[in-house]
Enzyme design. Structure first.
Site, PDB file in Angstrom:
ATOM      1  N   GLU A   1       0.800  -1.217   0.000  1.00 22.52           N
ATOM      2  CA  GLU A   1       0.000   0.000   0.000  1.00 22.52           C
ATOM      3  C   GLU A   1       0.838   1.275   0.000  1.00 22.52           C
ATOM      4  O   GLU A   1       0.472   2.279  -0.601  1.00 22.52           O
ATOM      5  CB  GLU A   1      -0.944   0.027   1.222  1.00 22.52           C
ATOM      6  CG  GLU A   1      -2.007  -1.054   1.230  1.00 22.52           C
ATOM      7  CD  GLU A   1      -1.531  -2.320   1.940  1.00 22.52           C
ATOM      8  OE1 GLU A   1      -0.307  -2.412   2.218  1.00 22.52           O
ATOM      9  OE2 GLU A   1      -2.356  -3.196   2.207  1.00 22.52           O
TER      10      GLU A   1
ATOM     11  N   ASP B   1      23.894  14.532 -28.032  1.00 24.16           N
ATOM     12  CA  ASP B   1      24.192  15.360 -29.186  1.00 24.16           C
ATOM     13  C   ASP B   1      25.523  16.068 -28.925  1.00 24.16           C
ATOM     14  O   ASP B   1      26.017  16.088 -27.788  1.00 24.16           O
ATOM     15  CB  ASP B   1      23.054  16.365 -29.383  1.00 24.16           C
ATOM     16  CG  ASP B   1      23.299  17.283 -30.557  1.00 24.16           C
ATOM     17  OD1 ASP B   1      23.753  16.788 -31.609  1.00 24.16           O
ATOM     18  OD2 ASP B   1      23.047  18.485 -30.434  1.00 24.16           O
TER      19      ASP B   1
ATOM     20  N   ASP C   1      19.869  19.530 -27.329  1.00 22.94           N
ATOM     21  CA  ASP C   1      19.267  20.860 -27.183  1.00 22.94           C
ATOM     22  C   ASP C   1      18.700  21.405 -28.475  1.00 22.94           C
ATOM     23  O   ASP C   1      18.145  22.492 -28.496  1.00 22.94           O
ATOM     24  CB  ASP C   1      20.309  21.848 -26.639  1.00 22.94           C
ATOM     25  CG  ASP C   1      21.350  22.221 -27.691  1.00 22.94           C
ATOM     26  OD1 ASP C   1      21.609  21.388 -28.591  1.00 22.94           O
ATOM     27  OD2 ASP C   1      21.905  23.325 -27.621  1.00 22.94           O
TER      28      ASP C   1
ATOM     29  N   ASP D   1      16.875  17.170 -32.220  1.00 24.27           N
ATOM     30  CA  ASP D   1      16.979  16.184 -31.144  1.00 24.27           C
ATOM     31  C   ASP D   1      15.624  15.810 -30.545  1.00 24.27           C
ATOM     32  O   ASP D   1      15.541  14.896 -29.721  1.00 24.27           O
ATOM     33  CB  ASP D   1      17.879  16.723 -30.011  1.00 24.27           C
ATOM     34  CG  ASP D   1      19.303  16.963 -30.464  1.00 24.27           C
ATOM     35  OD1 ASP D   1      19.802  16.126 -31.241  1.00 24.27           O
ATOM     36  OD2 ASP D   1      19.895  17.964 -30.062  1.00 24.27           O
TER      37      ASP D   1
END
Length: 671
Positions: A299, A341, A610, A614
């Site tokens: 739980e 990259d 960035d 990408d």
């Protein structure tokens, strides 16, 4: 490409649909239903209604209530709610209330954290709406990007962002930066006209400009062919609307939930079978089986996971890292492969002058002084290479004195046929033509070589060979070079012309590099020491990428190119991606293919990027990481955003994720 058909405009762009940049310009104009005077306002309005706003990067989000409700689709939460429901049926209302409260608080905490992170990212992306000059009704007007439609004639100048994909109708000294879209560090020359040889990829078409790229210098007239989601940029942004493949956290959660469910079912069946075998009361047996099912379900697990992840997110937030999706911290800890990259993530995306060498390869301040004078007196918008030369100089009194002794007489501007610029200067009555440009052309025009002591030698075949080898060596080291040469001119020579660029004295090379980030090397080494394999995926060429790997201290690259990937089937690729650690000249689709091949092989994959190109890989990775300076599309696709250019936080993020995994494992073992 027929602009009158909605299906073709709205479909994601296929870069193999090469009609609009390979066909004759007259045919492209006719097919677009456009003229050089631009569209009529009424026709532009009709096309705007037909094709929609020119907004490639907008990613629509679901309503908040739907995103909140979606969290209850978690398999473990479903098991807990079902088990607590059975408890209520059996009369144990206390257990039902406790479990539902814990689950609700866990989901609410997760939702609040993600919403706050997304709001922070949205605040970073709020910018003034971009506008551009467009020909409408025979006049030039300034319109917002969203109002551009297929068939518009757009006027571009230095500093502009290209609003849509299109063909160049005219151009003058046009240089664009398309690093965010293609991964190339250096500017690209573009010119209008029909291609002599057809090309398959739009990024290779010198007569086409792409949405999202920026004009560094020159001017152009653009026939818009694709807008919004139909552009190359829009196709990448459109991948964000699709559901990504299951990530490591989701896969692990599903497997664990399945295990709990199977154990519960088996034990309940065994209890019921034992009861019937020994003829025990079936109602008591059923209640016991339900109690057993509830007791076996962990739980507190959702709360343990959420609280642990939230604390990790808070620690990372103190280091200027936004965690948009809490389970991304867990995936970061489980990551065993980082694909990254190159441009803008491992490098500064800023060209820097690193050397200035004479003909014999020696360092030469004289070569730099000539290059500096050429760039200083050159008129018009300077290229990034000029900016790198000027930034390299220290403006001290001595440097200022040297500049002040020269006077500009005339200039032969840069053009794409010559690929060089010349300035005519005068000092103390003597005039000197300083030429700076592509080494291939300058070497052919040089008849003499200036030595380090100031003497000159004839440009013999041996010198031509030696200088060509020096130029090739610079390229092999992943750097770019400009050649510097001079020619003394007569004191009454007032007008510099192209014909003056002959009989030159070759002085040397200026050498440029996109430098690696200071934090990149240590961060990647820390990740490697943590058992994470690093693989570089870039659209740049092999020489530049291999040199960068050496600078960062990465292992000797096992290289695959985009052409290699195109010739591989999925089975071959699955074998090669495990060994290869450098992928050069790869398209966005190939980056995604490499990523999916690694995930299919059972690896937990992170991706650091960035750029616009990408976005698909960031969306599909187990954990996508971007930086604040990246494209909006990249930040929308990522789950973690670095607000400072410090990659060292990645290693800390891995430790946070592993701490989460350990804490969860402790709870499960104790339970």
């Amino acid at each position: 490409m027929r602009v009158g058909r909605r299906a073709e405009i709205e479909a994601p762009p296929a870069t193999t649909d090469a009609a609009f940049w390979n066909s004759p310009l007259a045919a492209a104009l006719a097919e677009a239903g456009a003229t050089i005077d631009g569209l009529a306002s009424a026709e532009a309005d009709r096309r705007l209604r037909q094709y929609g706003p020119n907004n490639a990067a907008d990613v629509r989000r679901s309503p908040a209530w739907l995103r909140f409700a979606g969290r209850f689709r978690n398999p473990l939460i479903i098991i807990l709610l079902v088990a607590s429901g059975l408890s209520a049926v059996a009369g144990d209302l206390a257990s039902f209330v406790i479990v539902v409260t814990i689950v609700g608080l866990s989901v609410l905490l997760d939702f609040i954290q993600e919403t706050r992170a997304q709001n922070a990212v949205d605040a970073l992306q709020q910018k003034v709406a971009l506008r551009t000059d467009v020909r409408r009704d025979g006049a030039t007007v300034r319109l917002a990007f969203a109002q551009i439609v297929p068939g518009d004639i757009v006027i571009l100048s230095a500093g502009d962002i290209v609003p849509a994909d299109g063909r160049l109708l005219a151009s003058r000294d046009l240089v664009v930066n398309q690093a965010l879209l293609t991964g190339e560090s250096y500017p690209v020359e573009k010119c209008a006209g029909d291609l002599a040889t057809p090309v398959a990829e739009i990024s290779e078409a010198v007569n086409a400009a792409l949405a999202g790229t920026s004009v560094i210098s020159g001017s152009a007239t653009l026939l818009v062919s694709r807008t919004g989601r139909a552009t190359a940029l829009g196709g990448l942004a459109g991948t964000l609307a699709a559901s990504p493949p299951p990530n490591a956290f989701e896969t692990g959660l599903r497997q664990f939930s399945g295990l709990i469910l199977r154990i519960t079912v088996v034990l309940v069946v065994l209890v019921m079978a034992e009861s019937f075998l020994f003829q025990r009361p079936w109602l008591d047996t059923l209640l016991f089986a339900l109690a057993l099912a509830v007791g076996l379900t962990p739980e507190l697990l959702p709360m343990i996971v959420t609280v642990t992840l939230a604390r990790g997110a808070q620690r990372l937030a103190s280091r200027s890292v936004i965690v948009k999706w809490l389970p991304a911290i867990h995936n970061l800890g489980a990551m065993d492969v980082l694909c990254t990259d190159k441009t803008g993530t491992l490098t500064e995306a800023r060209i820097e002058l690193v050397r200035h060498v004479g003909p014999a390869g020696e360092d030469s301040e004289h070569v730099f002084e000539l290059a500096f004078l050429n760039s200083h007196f050159e008129t018009g918008l300077r290229s990034p290479l000029d900016e790198a030369i000027l930034a390299h100089a220290t403006i001290d009194p001595e440097t200022s004195r040297k500049i002040g002794t020269w006077r500009k007489i005339d200039e032969v501007p840069f053009d794409f046929e010559r690929r060089r610029v010349s300035v005519l200067l005068e000092r103390d009555g003597a005039r000197l033509l300083i030429v700076k440009g592509a080494p291939e052309g300058v070497l052919k025009l040089s008849t003499q070589v200036e030595m380090a002591d100031g003497t000159v030698q004839p440009m013999t075949p041996a010198w031509q060979t030696a200088l060509a080898e020096t130029f090739e060596k610079i390229g092999a080291e992943g750097m770019r070079a400009l050649a510097i040469a001079t020619r003394p001119m007569a004191a009454d020579h007032d007008d510099a012309v192209v014909a003056d660029e002959a009989g030159l004295t070759f002085s040397g090379f200026t050498v440029f590099l996109d430098p690696p980030k200071a934090s990149a090397g240590p961060a990647l080494r820390a990740l490697t020491e943590s058992g994470i394999a690093v693989k570089v995926l870039t659209g740049d060429n092999e020489r530049v990428a291999r040199h960068l790997c050496g600078e960062l201290g990465l292992p000797e690259p096992d290289t695959l190119t985009g052409d290699d990937l195109a010739g591989m089937d999925d089975a071959t690729l699955a074998r090669r991606v495990e060994r290869a650690n450098l992928f050069c000249r790869v398209t966005p689709a190939q980056k995604l293919r490499v990523l999916l091949a690694l995930k299919k092989g059972g690896r937990t994959v992170g991706f650091l990027g960035d750029g616009i190109n990408d976005a698909p890989a960031l969306h599909a990775a187990d954990v996508g990481i971007s930086v604040d300076g990246g494209a909006d599309v990249a930040k929308a696709a990522a789950q973690i955003i670095l607000l400072k250019p410090d990659l060292g936080v990645l290693a800390e993020g891995v430790m946070e994720g592993r701490r989460t995994v350990v804490n969860v494992d402790k709870y499960i073992l104790m339970a």
